[in-house]
Write an enzyme that holds these catalytic residues in place. Structure first.
Site, short mmCIF file in Angstrom:
data_model
loop_
_atom_site.label_atom_id
_atom_site.label_comp_id
_atom_site.label_asym_id
_atom_site.label_seq_id
_atom_site.Cartn_x
_atom_site.Cartn_y
_atom_site.Cartn_z
N HIS A 84 1.71 -32.44 9.83
CA HIS A 84 2.58 -31.37 9.36
C HIS A 84 4.00 -31.65 9.84
O HIS A 84 4.20 -31.98 11.00
CB HIS A 84 2.12 -30.01 9.90
CG HIS A 84 3.04 -28.90 9.50
ND1 HIS A 84 2.94 -28.25 8.28
CD2 HIS A 84 4.11 -28.34 10.12
CE1 HIS A 84 3.89 -27.35 8.18
NE2 HIS A 84 4.62 -27.38 9.29
N ASP A 163 -0.80 -14.72 7.17
CA ASP A 163 0.45 -15.49 7.32
C ASP A 163 1.34 -15.29 6.11
O ASP A 163 2.56 -15.16 6.24
CB ASP A 163 0.15 -16.99 7.51
CG ASP A 163 1.44 -17.79 7.56
OD1 ASP A 163 2.25 -17.51 8.46
OD2 ASP A 163 1.67 -18.64 6.69
N ARG A 170 8.91 -11.63 7.50
CA ARG A 170 9.85 -12.28 8.42
C ARG A 170 11.09 -12.77 7.67
O ARG A 170 12.21 -12.68 8.17
CB ARG A 170 9.17 -13.48 9.10
CG ARG A 170 8.15 -13.06 10.14
CD ARG A 170 7.27 -14.23 10.54
NE ARG A 170 8.00 -15.34 11.05
CZ ARG A 170 7.60 -16.63 10.97
NH1 ARG A 170 6.44 -16.94 10.40
NH2 ARG A 170 8.32 -17.59 11.47
N SER A 185 2.25 -19.26 12.75
CA SER A 185 2.22 -19.39 11.29
C SER A 185 1.73 -20.78 10.89
O SER A 185 0.81 -20.93 10.07
CB SER A 185 3.63 -19.12 10.76
OG SER A 185 3.77 -19.55 9.44
N LYS A 189 -2.57 -21.91 9.58
CA LYS A 189 -2.95 -22.57 8.32
C LYS A 189 -3.68 -23.89 8.59
O LYS A 189 -4.61 -24.25 7.88
CB LYS A 189 -1.68 -22.81 7.47
CG LYS A 189 -1.17 -21.50 6.87
CD LYS A 189 0.16 -21.65 6.18
CE LYS A 189 1.28 -21.79 7.16
NZ LYS A 189 2.62 -21.51 6.70
N1 URA Z 1 6.73 -23.11 8.28
C1 URA Z 1 5.68 -22.25 8.32
O1 URA Z 1 4.63 -22.50 7.74
N2 URA Z 1 5.84 -21.12 9.01
C2 URA Z 1 6.97 -20.80 9.67
O2 URA Z 1 7.03 -19.76 10.28
C3 URA Z 1 8.06 -21.70 9.60
C4 URA Z 1 7.91 -22.85 8.91
#
Ligand code: URA
Length: 430
Positions: A84, A163, A170, A185, A189
């Site tokens: 990621h 999320d 947010r 967050s 995932k």
């Molecule tokens: N990417 C995400 O998936 N979540 C965040 O809060 C910031 C960047």
């Protein structure tokens, strides 16, 4: 036990540490509509100012994972490993490491997002490939991991739905930047996608979400801790994002550059970052293979073709080409000292490669090619950038972004060569 949202907001506002049952209750109640946006907004702002302890951040992550399904990759028959990136300009590394690791025997379940603002999204880039589709059901994804070893697709609605709802809130309450919220967050995932190992590329610099090394390190440590506490093998690499990665920023232009690397070539900085991440992924997955060799001998390219075909794309079809290509020339002779990633990202975005609002479409052919990178020599009048767009009306906005950066010294050409560049891989966490 009866819990009230206002009590939790007050406790967090006053700096108290919440316990796991309180956080679990709040996330569940918000996701299911029993706590309204205004109370959750206040809670998020309290977190923004007060932070969260490790235990609170872990509890928040677990609650977000528990809001949806968790994928089971145990039947895939290959070690699973994902990567990621926190996002940067010209970051097409996922397009390369997914097939590269797949060619080495891993299963890479890459659930990706779309771009917003100046950083591009992997799905937007992949959608430049004729026929390719981002939506896969969890069952199809597992089948694809068995057959070709990699999948690049949109996270389904059922994975960590908390999320999605929290991120949207947010976004409109100026609370995206809180490190515990970002860490929870991202990791919720990745935990929900079921990968055994994960390598995080935390970008640092003006073109990244994290502008300074200290905050990037804090985010990296928070994510590594969450993953480890959840039984995942996780390593984070802090990598620099002062200049665009590679030469291309956009959609089809980035796919084309990823293909250069997949055929054994490509810009040196992109290859270095890609191989560092790929090596770390292979180590975590317990795979011993020659990554650079897999790029040179065509095996990574074969995996790429398999992944593209499996998702309806034609890997041999021509990529979209911009009908309008304009050249931005070097105003003077010298060495490129500075090439601000943010400025190039904004120019690509203005040319149509990115979106302003999340429902906007993106242009597959729009983007910027950096003809000279920091340290390279140019003569006055040589091409410094190529601006690609499908809409001639966007050219002036793209040019303006680069002109403004030139006037502000964010793009700079000096008579003397710059000092040697710092390392691309700044630090390893985990
Ligand atoms: N990417 C995400 O998936 N979540 C965040 O809060 C910031 C960047």
């Amino acid at each position: 036990m009866s819990i009230s949202a206002v009590e939790l907001v007050r406790a967090k506002r006053d700096g108290a540490e919440l316990d796991a049952s309180q956080i679990t209750w709040l996330v569940d109640a918000y996701t299911n509509g029993r706590v309204p946006d205004e109370q959750m907004s206040a809670f998020l702002m309290a977190v923004y100012f007060r932070g969260m302890s490790r235990q609170e951040t872990s509890a928040l992550t677990r609650a977000m994972v528990a809001s949806g399904e968790v994928m089971d990759l145990s039947g895939v028959g290959r070690p699973s490993v994902d990567k990621h990136s926190t996002g940067g300009v010209g970051d097409k590394v996922s397009l390369i490491v997914v097939p590269l690791l797949a060619s080495m025997g891993a299963a890479v379940p890459q659930l990706s997002g779309r771009g917003l603002g100046h950083t591009g999204g992997t799905l937007d880039k992949m959608e430049a490939i004729p026929g390719w589709r981002a939506q896969l059901s969890p069952e199809t994804m597992v089948e694809q991991l068995k057959s070709v070893g990699g999948a690049i697709c949109a996270a389904g609605e059922t994975l960590a739905p908390a999320d999605r709802k929290l991120y949207a809130l947010r976004d409109v309450t100026a609370t995206v930047e809180a490190i515990p919220l970002i860490a929870a967050s991202i990791m919720s995932k990745k935990i929900a996608e079921g990968t055994e190992s994960l390598v995080l590329d935390v970008k640092v610099g003006n073109g990244a979400f994290m502008k300074d090394r200290q905050r990037a390190g804090e985010l990296a440590r928070a994510m590594v801790e969450i993953g480890t506490a959840n039984g995942m093998r996780v390593v984070a690499l802090l990598t620099t994002m002062e200049a665009p990665l590679g030469r291309a920023a956009g959609n089809a232009v980035e796919v084309a550059e990823a293909l250069e690397v997949l055929t054994g070539g490509g810009p040196a900085d992109l290859v270095e970052v890609t191989l560092a991440l790929a090596r770390t992924m292979a180590d975590l997955a317990g795979l011993d293979a020659d990554q650079a060799g897999a790029l040179r001998d065509g095996s990574a390219l074969e995996s790429w073709k398999g992944i593209v075909r499996a998702q309806g794309g034609d890997p041999d079809a021509a990529l979209p080409v911009a009908p309008v290509v304009d050249v931005f020339v070097a105003p003077e002779t010298g060495y490129v000292q500075r090439l601000d990633a943010l400025a190039v990202g904004v120019a690509a975005w203005r040319l149509g490669a990115g979106r302003e609002r999340k429902e906007d479409p993106v242009s597959p052919c729009a983007g910027v090619i950096c003809c000279a990178k920091p340290g390279e020599q140019v003569r006055a009048g040589d091409p410094l950038f190529e601006l690609h767009t499908g809409d001639p009306g966007r050219l002036s906005a793209g040019r303006q972004a680069l002109h403004a950066a030139l006037s502000a010294g964010k793009i700079r050409i000096d008579p003397e060569p710059p000092p040697p560049a710092g390392p691309l891989i700044i630090e390893r966490v985990g």
